[in-house]
Design a protein around this motif. Structure first.
Motif, PDB file in Angstrom:
ATOM      1  N   SER A 334       0.833  -1.216   0.000  1.00  0.00           N
ATOM      2  CA  SER A 334       0.000   0.000   0.000  1.00  0.00           C
ATOM      3  C   SER A 334       0.859   1.255   0.000  1.00  0.00           C
ATOM      4  CB  SER A 334      -0.906   0.064   1.237  1.00  0.00           C
ATOM      5  OG  SER A 334      -1.446  -1.178   1.554  1.00  0.00           O
ATOM      6  N   LEU A 335       1.881   1.265   0.848  1.00  0.00           N
ATOM      7  CA  LEU A 335       2.690   2.477   0.985  1.00  0.00           C
ATOM      8  C   LEU A 335       3.621   2.663  -0.207  1.00  0.00           C
ATOM      9  CD1 LEU A 335       3.387   2.473   4.822  1.00  0.00           C
ATOM     10  CD2 LEU A 335       1.471   3.432   3.554  1.00  0.00           C
ATOM     11  N   PHE A 336       4.034   1.557  -0.828  1.00  0.00           N
ATOM     12  CA  PHE A 336       4.805   1.650  -2.080  1.00  0.00           C
ATOM     13  C   PHE A 336       3.947   2.337  -3.150  1.00  0.00           C
ATOM     14  CE2 PHE A 336       8.701  -0.612  -3.651  1.00  0.00           C
ATOM     15  CZ  PHE A 336       9.357  -0.660  -2.443  1.00  0.00           C
ATOM     16  N   LEU A 337       2.637   1.985  -3.158  1.00  0.00           N
ATOM     17  CA  LEU A 337       1.730   2.508  -4.180  1.00  0.00           C
ATOM     18  C   LEU A 337       1.299   3.942  -3.898  1.00  0.00           C
ATOM     19  CD1 LEU A 337      -0.643  -0.611  -4.351  1.00  0.00           C
ATOM     20  CD2 LEU A 337       1.019   0.033  -6.099  1.00  0.00           C
ATOM     21  N   ALA A 338       1.182   4.265  -2.594  1.00  0.00           N
ATOM     22  CA  ALA A 338       0.532   5.523  -2.190  1.00  0.00           C
ATOM     23  C   ALA A 338       1.216   6.764  -2.769  1.00  0.00           C
ATOM     24  CB  ALA A 338       0.467   5.616  -0.667  1.00  0.00           C
ATOM     25  N   ARG A 342      -3.749   8.495  -6.018  1.00  0.00           N
ATOM     26  CA  ARG A 342      -4.519   9.533  -5.314  1.00  0.00           C
ATOM     27  C   ARG A 342      -4.894   9.016  -3.920  1.00  0.00           C
ATOM     28  NH1 ARG A 342      -9.314  11.113  -3.934  1.00  0.00           N
ATOM     29  NH2 ARG A 342     -10.250   9.170  -4.611  1.00  0.00           N
ATOM     30  N   LYS A 343      -5.328   7.741  -3.901  1.00  0.00           N
ATOM     31  CA  LYS A 343      -5.786   7.169  -2.625  1.00  0.00           C
ATOM     32  C   LYS A 343      -5.588   5.655  -2.624  1.00  0.00           C
ATOM     33  CE  LYS A 343      -8.004   7.456   1.207  1.00  0.00           C
ATOM     34  NZ  LYS A 343      -8.275   8.407   2.276  1.00  0.00           N
ATOM     35  N   VAL A 344      -5.144   5.127  -1.493  1.00  0.00           N
ATOM     36  CA  VAL A 344      -5.014   3.668  -1.371  1.00  0.00           C
ATOM     37  C   VAL A 344      -5.829   3.182  -0.173  1.00  0.00           C
ATOM     38  CG1 VAL A 344      -3.424   1.721  -1.045  1.00  0.00           C
ATOM     39  CG2 VAL A 344      -2.689   3.686  -2.380  1.00  0.00           C
ATOM     40  N   TYR A 345      -6.634   2.157  -0.380  1.00  0.00           N
ATOM     41  CA  TYR A 345      -7.377   1.523   0.708  1.00  0.00           C
ATOM     42  C   TYR A 345      -6.808   0.121   0.932  1.00  0.00           C
ATOM     43  CZ  TYR A 345     -10.823   5.141  -0.415  1.00  0.00           C
ATOM     44  OH  TYR A 345     -11.450   6.334  -0.657  1.00  0.00           O
ATOM     45  N   ALA A 361       2.128   4.353   7.758  1.00  0.00           N
ATOM     46  CA  ALA A 361       1.733   5.465   6.881  1.00  0.00           C
ATOM     47  C   ALA A 361       2.240   6.773   7.494  1.00  0.00           C
ATOM     48  CB  ALA A 361       0.220   5.483   6.709  1.00  0.00           C
ATOM     49  N   ARG A 362       2.002   6.943   8.793  1.00  0.00           N
ATOM     50  CA  ARG A 362       2.462   8.174   9.477  1.00  0.00           C
ATOM     51  C   ARG A 362       3.973   8.289   9.441  1.00  0.00           C
ATOM     52  NH1 ARG A 362      -1.819   7.188  13.016  1.00  0.00           N
ATOM     53  NH2 ARG A 362      -0.540   6.152  14.561  1.00  0.00           N
ATOM     54  N   LEU A 363       4.636   7.175   9.703  1.00  0.00           N
ATOM     55  CA  LEU A 363       6.097   7.138   9.740  1.00  0.00           C
ATOM     56  C   LEU A 363       6.714   7.633   8.428  1.00  0.00           C
ATOM     57  CD1 LEU A 363       8.050   5.911  11.893  1.00  0.00           C
ATOM     58  CD2 LEU A 363       8.020   3.803  10.569  1.00  0.00           C
TER      59      LEU A 363
END
Ligand code: SAH
Length: 477
Positions: A334-338, A342-345, A361-363
């Motif tokens: 997810s974070l690789f894609l984000a 625009r948005k990842v779920y 995500a925060r990190l």
């Protein structure tokens, strides 16, 4: 022909489990530890109606693809099946395994696969690649506490503190745990009786961060002298997190629900770099992850970087897309894609992993990834239903891309069904079992998708396992 007979066999094929296959008087025999092209003498161990199992006794003529196993336990241990094969022939075996499964179970033609299959991505060094090890603890014949590995198909422990696939620090950790257990007279768990305390030692090592996590799985809530254990373990360079996991169930599942940190942090960190897919060289871009003992994290970080970079390449994001990442673990993909969407779920079933995903995500300063706890086959239909009724965002209803990375059993039918209803332009399927991948691709093909690319990525050198990444796109209608 009967049990214990010696037979001569020429190995002409390999089973999906990595056993050599040869014919004798019309019967098919499976022989572990052999390589295609070997001529061998084998002892018949078991006879069925049309096939049997035999044990390698002597190599008459070695295959050109045979190599000396790296590890002295290679034959006895259940962990590696292919150490006697050269790495190139292991890769050829894996590529064939994917191809055969797609043909046999996925309804693909040879020609079709010739068009879409790209060469399997191999490792630079097929040893010492694992960042995680789970060593069972038990007793040897003389009643000494040991750690080791299960012998193939059994739960007998072969004493060993140093697995050739793992990192050198494993040995130091295990020897420390063993000397603590001896000094404090702490018992090892025995499967047969359900008695005894220490079941497994889980070790994780951040390849990039060099941080080390040790988690002892125990059949109880307390460990006598646990302060002593922490005292001893924390001297190991890189030690970051020491914890106890409670598992009092009579089960093969290694981890229980509850984990308590006894020294250091609850998690370790690691980073994965984005790579150029042309030559798989690292770019400067990296994503940092924190990992709990219970969370899934890919065991081969260097190959994972290649795998995730391929996922990103297949997803072909421009920054405008909405993406679902199903079976997202700690949000790695997810974070690789984000960064490019625009948005990842993300959707994940393990609560700790979802917690880790949100923190990750925060990190990384990522604000456009949202994570949901639950089964993909429940969360996705629920959002789809709500979005249709106007209760959720339209973009959730029709994402541009859906990425799935399910466990070995593949995707649930309900999940596949909802994916089809959502009509994403592209689906990227990451699979650790090409048999269930083939089954699921058949469903997706039937639902209006075309397979564009298939590529194996070897995450598990010396074993029969292989990861596959696959791009599907929606046929124009
Ligand atoms: N994409 C992640 C994790 C892949 S492993 C990565 O590359 O690191 C598969 C993940 O699916 C695991 O984290 C597991 O806990 C999760 N999982 C298993 N069954 C699931 C289900 N039915 N729904 C959602 N997640 C599931």
């Amino acid at each position: 022909m009967q049990k214990n007979d010696m037979i001569e066999l020429t190995i002409t094929d390999l089973s999906v489990e990595g056993s050599g296959i040869g014919k004798f008087q019309g019967m098919t025999f499976f022989v572990k530890d052999t390589v295609i092209g070997d001529v061998i003498f084998a002892k018949i161990m078991k006879l069925k109606k049309n096939y049997g199992y035999a044990r390698l006794m002597e190599i008459k003529e070695a295959s050109p693809n045979r190599v000396e196993p790296h590890c002295v336990y290679a034959r006895a241990c259940g962990g590696c099946q292919l150490q006697q094969m050269s790495y190139e022939s292991q890769l050829a075996f894996k590529e064939k395994k994917i191809r055969d499964n797609l043909i046999r179970l996925g309804g693909f033609s040879k020609e079709e696969l010739y068009e879409v299959m790209e060469p399997v991505v191999g490792m630079e060094h097929p040893f010492g690649y694992r960042n995680k090890a789970q060593f069972p603890v038990g007793y040897d014949r003389d009643g000494n506490v040991v750690t080791g590995f299960y012998a193939g198909r059994t739960h007998n422990i072969i004493p060993n503190t140093d697995c050739a696939l793992g990192v050198p620090v494993n040995r130091m950790v295990l020897e420390t745990v063993l000397s603590y257990m001896r000094a404090q007279r702490v018992s090892a768990y025995q499967e047969a009786t359900g008695k005894g305390l220490v079941r497994h030692v889980l070790i994780r090592c951040g390849f990039d961060s060099k941080e080390i996590m040790v988690c002892l799985v125990i059949n109880g809530r307390e460990l006598p002298g646990e302060g002593k254990l922490a005292e001893m373990l924390k001297k190991i360079p890189g030690m970051t997190s020491i914890s106890l996991n409670v598992n009092t169930q009579k089960t093969n599942v290694i981890l229980g629900r509850e984990t308590r940190t006894i020294w250091g942090r609850d998690t370790i960190k690691d980073a994965l770099y984005l790579r150029n897919v042309s030559d798989f060289s690292r770019t400067g871009k990296k994503t940092v992850y924190q990992i709990s003992p219970q969370s899934f994290y890919q065991v081969n970080p260097l190959q994972t970087e290649k795998l995730y970079s391929l996922v990103l390449d297949y997803a072909a994001l421009t920054g405008k897309e909405t993406v679902w990442d199903l079976y997202c673990g700690i949000g790695t993909i997810s974070l690789f894609l984000a960064a490019n969407a625009r948005k990842v779920y993300g959707v994940e079933i393990v609560p700790k992993a979802v917690e880790d995903a949100r923190k990750n995500a925060r990190l990384n300063g990522i604000g456009n990834a949202e994570f949901f706890l639950g089964k993909a086959e429940e969360v996705l239909p629920e959002f789809y239903g709500r979005a249709k009724a106007g209760g959720a965002k339209e973009d959730m209803l029709h994402p541009d891309v859906i990425v799935v990375d399910p466990p070995r059993k593949g995707c649930d039918e309900k999940c596949l069904d909802t994916m089809l209803k959502m009509r994403p332009g592209r689906i990227v399927y990451v699979s650790c079992d090409s048999a269930t991948l083939a089954r699921d691709l058949r469903v997706l093909k039937g639902g209006g998708y075309e397979v564009r690319k298939v590529r194996g990525v070897d995450q598990f050198g010396e074993t029969v396992h292989v990861e596959t990444v696959c791009l599907l796109s929606r046929k124009a209608q």
